[in-house]
Scaffold this motif. Sequence first.
Motif, PDB file in Angstrom:
ATOM      1  N   SER A 168       0.788  -1.159   0.098  1.00  0.00           N
ATOM      2  CA  SER A 168      -0.010   0.162  -0.011  1.00  0.00           C
ATOM      3  C   SER A 168       0.717   1.053   0.077  1.00  0.00           C
ATOM      4  CB  SER A 168      -0.901   0.038   1.288  1.00  0.00           C
ATOM      5  OG  SER A 168      -1.959  -0.767   1.248  1.00  0.00           O
ATOM      6  N   LEU A 169       1.806   1.324   0.528  1.00  0.00           N
ATOM      7  CA  LEU A 169       2.932   2.336   0.955  1.00  0.00           C
ATOM      8  C   LEU A 169       3.427   2.605  -0.418  1.00  0.00           C
ATOM      9  CD1 LEU A 169       2.897   4.123   3.380  1.00  0.00           C
ATOM     10  CD2 LEU A 169       4.835   2.975   4.312  1.00  0.00           C
ATOM     11  N   GLU A 170       3.883   1.594  -1.025  1.00  0.00           N
ATOM     12  CA  GLU A 170       4.719   1.627  -2.547  1.00  0.00           C
ATOM     13  C   GLU A 170       3.619   2.154  -3.300  1.00  0.00           C
ATOM     14  OE1 GLU A 170       6.316  -1.909  -3.741  1.00  0.00           O
ATOM     15  OE2 GLU A 170       6.664  -1.061  -5.714  1.00  0.00           O
ATOM     16  N   ALA A 171       2.291   1.818  -3.319  1.00  0.00           N
ATOM     17  CA  ALA A 171       1.486   2.383  -4.264  1.00  0.00           C
ATOM     18  C   ALA A 171       1.183   3.621  -4.011  1.00  0.00           C
ATOM     19  CB  ALA A 171       0.065   1.637  -4.342  1.00  0.00           C
ATOM     20  N   PHE A 172       1.050   4.218  -2.762  1.00  0.00           N
ATOM     21  CA  PHE A 172       0.764   5.608  -2.501  1.00  0.00           C
ATOM     22  C   PHE A 172       1.698   6.436  -2.922  1.00  0.00           C
ATOM     23  CE2 PHE A 172       0.958   8.937   1.048  1.00  0.00           C
ATOM     24  CZ  PHE A 172      -0.222   9.589   0.849  1.00  0.00           C
ATOM     25  N   ASP A 173       2.950   5.843  -2.713  1.00  0.00           N
ATOM     26  CA  ASP A 173       4.294   6.599  -3.162  1.00  0.00           C
ATOM     27  C   ASP A 173       4.308   6.962  -4.797  1.00  0.00           C
ATOM     28  OD1 ASP A 173       5.287   6.976  -0.445  1.00  0.00           O
ATOM     29  OD2 ASP A 173       6.774   5.610  -0.715  1.00  0.00           O
ATOM     30  N   ASP A 216      -1.212  -4.498 -15.910  1.00  0.00           N
ATOM     31  CA  ASP A 216      -0.417  -5.221 -14.920  1.00  0.00           C
ATOM     32  C   ASP A 216       0.813  -4.539 -14.133  1.00  0.00           C
ATOM     33  OD1 ASP A 216      -1.831  -7.778 -14.951  1.00  0.00           O
ATOM     34  OD2 ASP A 216      -0.977  -8.194 -16.683  1.00  0.00           O
ATOM     35  N   GLU A 217       0.498  -3.321 -14.041  1.00  0.00           N
ATOM     36  CA  GLU A 217       1.566  -2.396 -13.258  1.00  0.00           C
ATOM     37  C   GLU A 217       1.280  -2.195 -12.016  1.00  0.00           C
ATOM     38  OE1 GLU A 217       2.537   1.041 -14.769  1.00  0.00           O
ATOM     39  OE2 GLU A 217       3.311   0.404 -16.831  1.00  0.00           O
ATOM     40  N   LEU A 218      -0.128  -2.452 -11.568  1.00  0.00           N
ATOM     41  CA  LEU A 218      -0.773  -2.022 -10.349  1.00  0.00           C
ATOM     42  C   LEU A 218      -1.511  -3.153  -9.791  1.00  0.00           C
ATOM     43  CD1 LEU A 218      -1.152   0.310  -7.833  1.00  0.00           C
ATOM     44  CD2 LEU A 218      -2.887   1.020  -9.498  1.00  0.00           C
ATOM     45  N   SER A 219      -1.644  -3.782  -8.606  1.00  0.00           N
ATOM     46  CA  SER A 219      -2.538  -4.752  -8.170  1.00  0.00           C
ATOM     47  C   SER A 219      -3.948  -4.058  -7.789  1.00  0.00           C
ATOM     48  CB  SER A 219      -1.764  -5.517  -6.902  1.00  0.00           C
ATOM     49  OG  SER A 219      -1.957  -4.779  -5.588  1.00  0.00           O
ATOM     50  N   PRO A 220      -4.779  -4.830  -8.214  1.00  0.00           N
ATOM     51  CA  PRO A 220      -6.150  -4.373  -7.871  1.00  0.00           C
ATOM     52  C   PRO A 220      -6.158  -4.011  -6.365  1.00  0.00           C
ATOM     53  CG  PRO A 220      -6.402  -6.135  -9.179  1.00  0.00           C
ATOM     54  CD  PRO A 220      -5.021  -6.039  -8.799  1.00  0.00           C
ATOM     55  N   ALA A 221      -5.542  -4.813  -5.321  1.00  0.00           N
ATOM     56  CA  ALA A 221      -5.523  -4.868  -3.802  1.00  0.00           C
ATOM     57  C   ALA A 221      -4.967  -3.139  -3.527  1.00  0.00           C
ATOM     58  CB  ALA A 221      -4.811  -5.822  -3.428  1.00  0.00           C
ATOM     59  N   SER A 264      -5.201   7.261  -3.741  1.00  0.00           N
ATOM     60  CA  SER A 264      -5.065   8.311  -2.521  1.00  0.00           C
ATOM     61  C   SER A 264      -3.721   9.105  -2.820  1.00  0.00           C
ATOM     62  CB  SER A 264      -5.003   7.456  -1.250  1.00  0.00           C
ATOM     63  OG  SER A 264      -4.595   8.195  -0.049  1.00  0.00           O
ATOM     64  N   GLY A 265      -2.685   8.338  -3.221  1.00  0.00           N
ATOM     65  CA  GLY A 265      -1.521   9.245  -3.502  1.00  0.00           C
ATOM     66  C   GLY A 265      -1.439  10.164  -4.670  1.00  0.00           C
ATOM     67  N   LEU A 266      -2.109   9.920  -5.595  1.00  0.00           N
ATOM     68  CA  LEU A 266      -2.254  10.684  -6.817  1.00  0.00           C
ATOM     69  C   LEU A 266      -3.178  11.765  -6.127  1.00  0.00           C
ATOM     70  CD1 LEU A 266      -3.729   8.857 -10.073  1.00  0.00           C
ATOM     71  CD2 LEU A 266      -1.463  10.027  -9.942  1.00  0.00           C
ATOM     72  N   LEU A 267      -4.267  11.787  -5.431  1.00  0.00           N
ATOM     73  CA  LEU A 267      -5.106  13.010  -4.935  1.00  0.00           C
ATOM     74  C   LEU A 267      -4.433  13.860  -4.007  1.00  0.00           C
ATOM     75  CD1 LEU A 267      -8.559  11.038  -4.814  1.00  0.00           C
ATOM     76  CD2 LEU A 267      -7.750  12.678  -6.655  1.00  0.00           C
ATOM     77  N   ILE A 268      -3.900  13.092  -2.926  1.00  0.00           N
ATOM     78  CA  ILE A 268      -3.087  13.787  -2.090  1.00  0.00           C
ATOM     79  C   ILE A 268      -1.830  14.674  -2.479  1.00  0.00           C
ATOM     80  CG2 ILE A 268      -1.786  13.661   0.147  1.00  0.00           C
ATOM     81  CD1 ILE A 268      -3.757  11.787   0.951  1.00  0.00           C
ATOM     82  N   GLY A 269      -1.344  13.702  -3.770  1.00  0.00           N
ATOM     83  CA  GLY A 269       0.089  14.451  -4.164  1.00  0.00           C
ATOM     84  C   GLY A 269      -0.421  15.692  -5.037  1.00  0.00           C
ATOM     85  N   GLU A 270      -1.628  15.543  -5.814  1.00  0.00           N
ATOM     86  CA  GLU A 270      -1.891  16.576  -6.353  1.00  0.00           C
ATOM     87  C   GLU A 270      -2.311  17.970  -5.589  1.00  0.00           C
ATOM     88  OE1 GLU A 270      -1.850  17.413  -9.547  1.00  0.00           O
ATOM     89  OE2 GLU A 270      -3.538  18.860  -9.884  1.00  0.00           O
ATOM     90  N   GLU A 271      -3.068  17.460  -4.394  1.00  0.00           N
ATOM     91  CA  GLU A 271      -3.341  18.532  -3.575  1.00  0.00           C
ATOM     92  C   GLU A 271      -2.154  19.504  -3.029  1.00  0.00           C
ATOM     93  OE1 GLU A 271      -5.779  17.567   0.088  1.00  0.00           O
ATOM     94  OE2 GLU A 271      -5.251  19.233   0.813  1.00  0.00           O
TER      95      GLU A 271
END
Lengths: 322, 322
Positions: free
Chosen positions: A206-211, A239-244, A251-258
């Motif tokens: 999760s942390l990796e995906a957030f980053d 297949d670059e990102l797991s559904p889970a 969340s990372g995209l949205l907070i990063g954009e904020e």
Amino acid sequence: MTDTSAHLIALDWGTSSLRAWLLDGHGQILDSRHEPWGILHTPERDFARAYQTVVGEWRHAHPDLPALACGMIGSRGGWQEVPYVAAPADAGAIASGLIEIETGIDRLALVPGVMQHSDAATGALPNVMRGEETQLIGVMARQPALSQNSLLVMPGTHSKWARVERERLVGFTTHMTGELYAVLREHSILGRPAHECQENASEAASLEAFDEGLANARAAGSAGLSGQLFSVRSRVLADELSPAASLAYLSGLLIGEEVRSATATLSGTSRPSLALIGDDALCQRYSRALSYFDYTNVQTIHDASISGLMTIARHAGVIDPV
Amino acid sequence: MTDTSAHLIALDWGTSSLRAWLLDGHGQILDSRHEPWGILHTPERDFARAYQTVVGEWRHAHPDLPALACGMIGSRGGWQEVPYVAAPADAGAIASGLIEIETGIDRLALVPGVMQHSDAATGALPNVMRGEETQLIGVMARQPALSQNSLLVMPGTHSKWARVERERLVGFTTHMTGELYAVLREHSILGRPAHECQENASEAASLEAFDEGLANARAAGSAGLSGQLFSVRSRVLADELSPAASLAYLSGLLIGEEVRSATATLSGTSRPSLALIGDDALCQRYSRALSYFDYTNVQTIHDASISGLMTIARHAGVIDPV
């Protein structure tokens, strides 16, 4: 000898919860109540009965204490609408906007929200807050260093980025990041892979995906998120990102954009101090995002409503100055 | 004498509708069917029966015609998944990705979608389209001038901005503007004023609000929409925007941000030609938005699926070259 007698009945009555404290003259908590009776969930919308249930015992023991409430209770959908005070505003201006109402057992003063009017010269759009102003006043009272020139960030459903200068709230923006996340997760095509997937991502995944979300938002630069949002789906299809882990990426995209958007106009040399106000888990995410955008050592300040209510009560003259 | 005999059974079978044509050797329509049987609404998800119902009569009269379908029918949720062809792709590459399936009455070739893979060097994120590639091929066939260097914009739920160079689709981005508008209108706080308001805005008031949205999105510049979205609500609270016109303003903000974002990296001197592909009402809005961002005289091209299906069929060798 320190005076530990009760001085103030203070309430933070928001959308989803009602918190009440019996405070001494220094803002120390003598007693407290917490009910899930936010203005959207007050039983039968009977605000007077909810209030009496929560503070009745204190009132009985202390007939003469002042009582003060901040938050959505003073909105159109609350007990009584309290007109906004205009930004720029300081504690005195907010105190002078208090409105007293009859509760059936006493009189309760409601704190006004703050409205920023549009300004053609600066391009500022109208903005409103109700409840956050009290926390900002509290932060300034507790940490005077932040009251001179700072950017105070209050993450949440509707994140507020408040500019504070010389003990005044001079202006603010609202970023609907929390609400965007929730509606996209529940109601858009972006939430589907996670919904259909039975497993949870590990904390590390999760942390990796957030980053990765933060990284992509930063890389978007001035183009912004418009052409990137769909990558929550397309990266799963590729297949670059797991559904889970897809919601952590969102969340990372949205907070990063904020963070990218809110700091886009800050110049390197005269950057204001920056602090986060809010609950731990969310502030940790924002702290991580801010680090990613080179704002390191950002302090996190926990709920400052009590300090704010004490400060406003002092400015209103209902309790003594320290 | 012109040959007006039937040459191709062609289908555009998307998410929400199924359109089928009996075409002569020049792509002229000899007969057509239109059913609301998109892959999400095909009765009992019985694609074979739906297909037989729609084309059975033509097939009976013309046992040897080739049949070709593009769109979501070739997706994982459709009849059979057809692997994506990788971008950059031209008509030949797409034709070589066709997959034939047994329908019960004949064999039907399904057109593949196109996937853009991520590219660390350019920062490109993965992207997918299915159905739009056929329209793009059709536009290039009908308007060769656009096939050398252009940006073809297909507004919609998931708008596509496709870069075309030397008769190839070289890359594309997806902007979820239509879906964002729908979920924010239905499920966020931004849709409430319009829902609660009984009256409709006049055409003039809607257009004015739409233009205000465009203006604010443009004024946001590199900061983007993050700090502006909430203005759909705050401008209503500040009496700057009528509840009835608030959704037109939201539409202007979102489409304005899409145009700002998608054109942020285009330089003034080597700007590609720009054209809109889609239905009239939506293209008119986008045309207005593009003008606002100084892209004037943008032509609008109506549905090019038929031309695309004809071109792909020729490249596949199932009908003769012109």
